[in-house]
Design an enzyme around this catalytic site. Structure first.
Site, PDB file in Angstrom:
ATOM      1  N   LEU A 199      47.496  41.509  35.635  1.00  0.00           N
ATOM      2  CA  LEU A 199      46.310  41.284  34.644  1.00  0.00           C
ATOM      3  C   LEU A 199      45.039  41.329  35.500  1.00  0.00           C
ATOM      4  O   LEU A 199      44.143  41.606  34.602  1.00  0.00           O
ATOM      5  CB  LEU A 199      46.629  39.910  33.976  1.00  0.00           C
ATOM      6  CG  LEU A 199      47.887  39.658  33.159  1.00  0.00           C
ATOM      7  CD1 LEU A 199      47.827  38.306  32.714  1.00  0.00           C
ATOM      8  CD2 LEU A 199      48.183  40.738  32.333  1.00  0.00           C
ATOM      9  N   TYR A 252      42.347  43.154  36.968  1.00  0.00           N
ATOM     10  CA  TYR A 252      41.713  44.512  37.600  1.00  0.00           C
ATOM     11  C   TYR A 252      41.006  44.051  39.101  1.00  0.00           C
ATOM     12  O   TYR A 252      39.882  43.362  38.827  1.00  0.00           O
ATOM     13  CB  TYR A 252      40.957  45.223  36.567  1.00  0.00           C
ATOM     14  CG  TYR A 252      40.503  46.458  36.884  1.00  0.00           C
ATOM     15  CD1 TYR A 252      41.434  47.552  37.314  1.00  0.00           C
ATOM     16  CD2 TYR A 252      39.087  46.664  36.984  1.00  0.00           C
ATOM     17  CE1 TYR A 252      40.724  48.745  37.520  1.00  0.00           C
ATOM     18  CE2 TYR A 252      38.704  48.027  37.475  1.00  0.00           C
ATOM     19  CZ  TYR A 252      39.406  48.971  37.907  1.00  0.00           C
ATOM     20  OH  TYR A 252      39.046  50.058  37.995  1.00  0.00           O
ATOM     21  N   ASN A 277      42.181  43.212  41.789  1.00  0.00           N
ATOM     22  CA  ASN A 277      43.142  42.347  42.514  1.00  0.00           C
ATOM     23  C   ASN A 277      44.330  43.417  42.762  1.00  0.00           C
ATOM     24  O   ASN A 277      45.354  43.627  42.036  1.00  0.00           O
ATOM     25  CB  ASN A 277      43.442  41.213  41.735  1.00  0.00           C
ATOM     26  CG  ASN A 277      44.616  40.276  42.672  1.00  0.00           C
ATOM     27  OD1 ASN A 277      45.193  40.740  43.478  1.00  0.00           O
ATOM     28  ND2 ASN A 277      44.596  38.967  42.413  1.00  0.00           N
ATOM     29  N   ALA A 282      47.048  43.307  44.802  1.00  0.00           N
ATOM     30  CA  ALA A 282      48.389  42.681  44.603  1.00  0.00           C
ATOM     31  C   ALA A 282      48.848  42.612  43.175  1.00  0.00           C
ATOM     32  O   ALA A 282      50.202  42.680  42.874  1.00  0.00           O
ATOM     33  CB  ALA A 282      48.532  41.265  45.763  1.00  0.00           C
ATOM     34  N   SER A 283      48.058  41.724  42.508  1.00  0.00           N
ATOM     35  CA  SER A 283      48.348  41.627  41.062  1.00  0.00           C
ATOM     36  C   SER A 283      48.647  43.118  40.404  1.00  0.00           C
ATOM     37  O   SER A 283      49.786  43.021  39.748  1.00  0.00           O
ATOM     38  CB  SER A 283      47.158  41.038  40.429  1.00  0.00           C
ATOM     39  OG  SER A 283      47.460  41.028  39.007  1.00  0.00           O
ATOM     40  N   ASN A 323      39.451  28.735  41.882  1.00  0.00           N
ATOM     41  CA  ASN A 323      38.761  29.156  40.646  1.00  0.00           C
ATOM     42  C   ASN A 323      38.267  28.062  39.502  1.00  0.00           C
ATOM     43  O   ASN A 323      37.704  28.607  38.838  1.00  0.00           O
ATOM     44  CB  ASN A 323      39.383  30.599  40.045  1.00  0.00           C
ATOM     45  CG  ASN A 323      39.721  31.637  40.907  1.00  0.00           C
ATOM     46  OD1 ASN A 323      40.742  31.839  41.161  1.00  0.00           O
ATOM     47  ND2 ASN A 323      38.373  32.144  41.689  1.00  0.00           N
ATOM     48  N   HIS A 348      42.565  36.460  30.619  1.00  0.00           N
ATOM     49  CA  HIS A 348      43.517  35.600  30.998  1.00  0.00           C
ATOM     50  C   HIS A 348      42.971  34.384  31.724  1.00  0.00           C
ATOM     51  O   HIS A 348      43.845  33.259  31.701  1.00  0.00           O
ATOM     52  CB  HIS A 348      44.856  36.116  31.575  1.00  0.00           C
ATOM     53  CG  HIS A 348      44.595  36.545  32.877  1.00  0.00           C
ATOM     54  ND1 HIS A 348      43.837  37.647  33.191  1.00  0.00           N
ATOM     55  CD2 HIS A 348      44.814  36.172  34.204  1.00  0.00           C
ATOM     56  CE1 HIS A 348      43.693  37.906  34.560  1.00  0.00           C
ATOM     57  NE2 HIS A 348      44.093  36.866  35.124  1.00  0.00           N
ATOM     58  N   GLU A 374      32.957  32.623  39.183  1.00  0.00           N
ATOM     59  CA  GLU A 374      34.279  32.390  39.572  1.00  0.00           C
ATOM     60  C   GLU A 374      34.507  31.345  40.430  1.00  0.00           C
ATOM     61  O   GLU A 374      35.844  31.283  41.194  1.00  0.00           O
ATOM     62  CB  GLU A 374      34.700  33.738  40.435  1.00  0.00           C
ATOM     63  CG  GLU A 374      34.568  35.217  39.531  1.00  0.00           C
ATOM     64  CD  GLU A 374      35.690  35.329  38.519  1.00  0.00           C
ATOM     65  OE1 GLU A 374      36.732  35.215  38.884  1.00  0.00           O
ATOM     66  OE2 GLU A 374      35.287  35.639  37.445  1.00  0.00           O
ATOM     67  N   ARG A 382      32.631  40.489  40.296  1.00  0.00           N
ATOM     68  CA  ARG A 382      32.778  39.491  39.337  1.00  0.00           C
ATOM     69  C   ARG A 382      31.878  38.286  39.013  1.00  0.00           C
ATOM     70  O   ARG A 382      31.793  37.418  38.070  1.00  0.00           O
ATOM     71  CB  ARG A 382      34.200  38.652  39.634  1.00  0.00           C
ATOM     72  CG  ARG A 382      35.173  39.832  39.156  1.00  0.00           C
ATOM     73  CD  ARG A 382      36.634  39.029  39.543  1.00  0.00           C
ATOM     74  NE  ARG A 382      37.613  40.182  39.413  1.00  0.00           N
ATOM     75  CZ  ARG A 382      39.118  39.614  39.311  1.00  0.00           C
ATOM     76  NH1 ARG A 382      39.351  38.467  39.348  1.00  0.00           N
ATOM     77  NH2 ARG A 382      40.017  40.535  39.465  1.00  0.00           N
ATOM     78  N   HIS A 408      37.338  38.236  45.187  1.00  0.00           N
ATOM     79  CA  HIS A 408      36.752  36.981  45.448  1.00  0.00           C
ATOM     80  C   HIS A 408      36.358  36.823  47.186  1.00  0.00           C
ATOM     81  O   HIS A 408      36.940  37.337  47.913  1.00  0.00           O
ATOM     82  CB  HIS A 408      37.554  35.878  45.011  1.00  0.00           C
ATOM     83  CG  HIS A 408      37.775  35.651  43.676  1.00  0.00           C
ATOM     84  ND1 HIS A 408      39.037  35.248  43.346  1.00  0.00           N
ATOM     85  CD2 HIS A 408      36.839  35.755  42.760  1.00  0.00           C
ATOM     86  CE1 HIS A 408      38.803  35.203  41.841  1.00  0.00           C
ATOM     87  NE2 HIS A 408      37.503  35.695  41.778  1.00  0.00           N
ATOM     88  N   CYS A 439      43.829  30.082  47.768  1.00  0.00           N
ATOM     89  CA  CYS A 439      43.569  30.327  46.340  1.00  0.00           C
ATOM     90  C   CYS A 439      44.185  29.079  45.619  1.00  0.00           C
ATOM     91  O   CYS A 439      43.739  28.850  44.398  1.00  0.00           O
ATOM     92  CB  CYS A 439      44.346  31.445  45.779  1.00  0.00           C
ATOM     93  SG  CYS A 439      43.482  33.208  46.235  1.00  0.00           S
TER      94      CYS A 439
END
Length: 453
Positions: A23, A25, A27, A29-30, A112, A139, A176, A216, A252, A374
């Site tokens: 989900l 954008y 990131n 790895a995501s 976050n 999300h 963030e 961000r 981040h 994180c």
């Protein structure tokens, strides 16, 4: 004024609907692991093992419970009607992209959740909390309201704690949270330098930003939080992220730097005009703390920025141990990468407070782009403030065992994004959260617990 205080790591408990929706954008790895199969139970256990490691080291540790998922109320706000099962079925059929977003367990990345300033830094000598609005990702933008409820429940005494609403939820004030915030001090109870990293300046559209991924966090959001937290102008620093680093996957700032007390460990490409920033930090730190800031720089020749992002070297937790030495809690990926492993060996061989590196397996989180740092929100507390904080969330051996048994009972060991349409999943998730609130003795937190009460 110098006071006894400790820094408590409040780790987000991985939620029962942990999945790889791809989900986020920007990131890498995501996106890379989107639509692969997750293991919520393994993710929970990996997070608990990391917490236990820190607690066993003597580092204060606490937990933050997950958010309720799926977020049916957000789906209702988007026009879907009926009971929960009907809404889930309709969303799966007509807008499947929304389903993964409303099931996301992204609140597990507590860095976050909010920005926190300790009482030693604030004019009214209270601990200040501002939940992040997280507006750049759908999300995540559904999280701030519950985050505020959760923080007010855990830190409920308004003589010791000040709670602010998120800054306005619009692009000029995109925030963030603590993933873009670092505090430097010579001891936790002493006034410190608060470093706010930002990706763009909403008031200056001419400033060259990243070209591939979005910046961000805005400068204006950080400035607003510094005002809300009543920070001394001499103790705050605003630093622009390197736009090239953002384009390399540094969504981040905690992906590219980490600080603790008098140590700042960072990549040479982390910030725009990095050398001048380090000069400013050193000057302000020396003037405020009457001590020298220890700067540990990693150059791009030692570790290319792509390796830093792949390994999450700087998303390690840097913590102070009871003997006043520091330990880096690094993901196992740093040990497996020859460049980052060599850098950590160099750091340990030099004269600096970092005397130990310990590796943790949080691969379930890493696949979604979240490393050890994180997963935690850092809150500095004096003994009195600690006594006023809800005791049920503090990590103990007993709580560890209870949470492992709880996860074994309620969490699936396999979750594919296609399974999010399973009509039994919402009930499973709510049953887990209901049981958790009893374990943490925290009362009725969730909407489903108070509906009709």
């Amino acid at each position: 004024m110098k006071r006894t205080a400790v820094e408590v790591n409040f780790d987000g408990i991985v939620g029962p609907t942990h999945n790889y929706g791809g989900l986020s954008y920007g990131n890498i790895a995501s996106i890379r692991h989107g639509s692969t199969v997750s293991n919520p139970r393994a993710a929970l256990f990996q997070g608990l093992e990391k917490m236990k490691l820190l607690a066993d080291l003597g580092v204060p540790q606490a937990v933050l419970p997950p958010h309720e998922r799926p977020d049916i109320e957000s789906l209702r706000r988007l026009g879907f009607r009926g009971n929960d099962s009907r809404i889930i079925a309709e969303v799966h059929k007509k807008a499947p992209f929304l389903l993964a977003r409303c099931y996301s367990s992204s609140a597990m990345w507590a860095a976050n959740a909010a920005t926190v300033s300790p009482s030693a830094d604030t004019a009214d000598t209270r601990v200040h909390f501002t939940p992040a609005n997280l507006i750049t990702q759908f999300h995540r933008c559904i999280e701030p309201a519950f985050t505020g409820i959760l923080l007010k429940t855990i830190f409920s005494d308004n003589t010791a704690f000040a709670h602010h609403e998120p800054v306005p939820a619009c692009i000029p004030f995109s925030d963030e949270g603590a993933a873009n915030h670092t505090r430097l001090c010579n001891s936790y109870g002493h006034a410190g330098i608060e470093l706010f990293a930002y990706g763009r300046r909403a008031s200056d559209q001419s400033e060259q930003g990243p070209s591939t991924y979005p910046a961000r966090h805005s400068l204006e959001a950080s400035q607003a939080i510094a005002r809300l937290h009543q920070l001394d102008p001499q103790t705050k620093v605003f630093a622009r992220q390197n736009p090239d680093a953002i384009d390399a996957g540094v969504f981040h700032n905690d992906v590219i730097s980490v600080g603790n007390e008098n140590v700042f460990f960072y990549h040479s490409l982390a910030f725009d005009r990095c050398p001048s920033l380090m000069d400013e930090l050193s000057r302000k730190f020396s003037r405020l703390c009457r001590d020298e800031l220890v700067l540990i720089e990693v150059g791009a020749q030692e570790v290319p920025i792509e390796d830093a992002v792949e390994s999450y070297l700087f998303n390690s937790q840097l913590v102070t141990l009871p003997d006043n030495t520091m330990c880096l809690i690094a993901p196992v990926e740093c040990r497996e990468n020859p460049r980052t492993s060599a850098v950590l060996e160099r750091v340990l061989s030099q004269e600096n407070p970092i005397q130990k590196v310990l590796y943790v397996d949080v691969r379930q989180s890493m696949k979604n782009g979240g490393g050890p740092a994180c997963l935690r929100l850092r809150v500095v507390l004096t003994p009195e403030e600690r006594s006023l904080t809800h005791d049920g969330v503090f990590f103990t051996d007993r709580l560890y065992e209870e949470l492992r048994a709880w996860g074994a009972r309620y969490y699936r060991d396999h979750l594919d994004v296609d399974e999010l349409s399973d009509p039994s999943l919402p009930d499973e998730s709510r049953a887990a959260l209901d049981a958790l609130t009893r374990i943490l003795k925290i009362g009725s937190l969730y909407r489903f617990q108070t509906a009709g009460a």
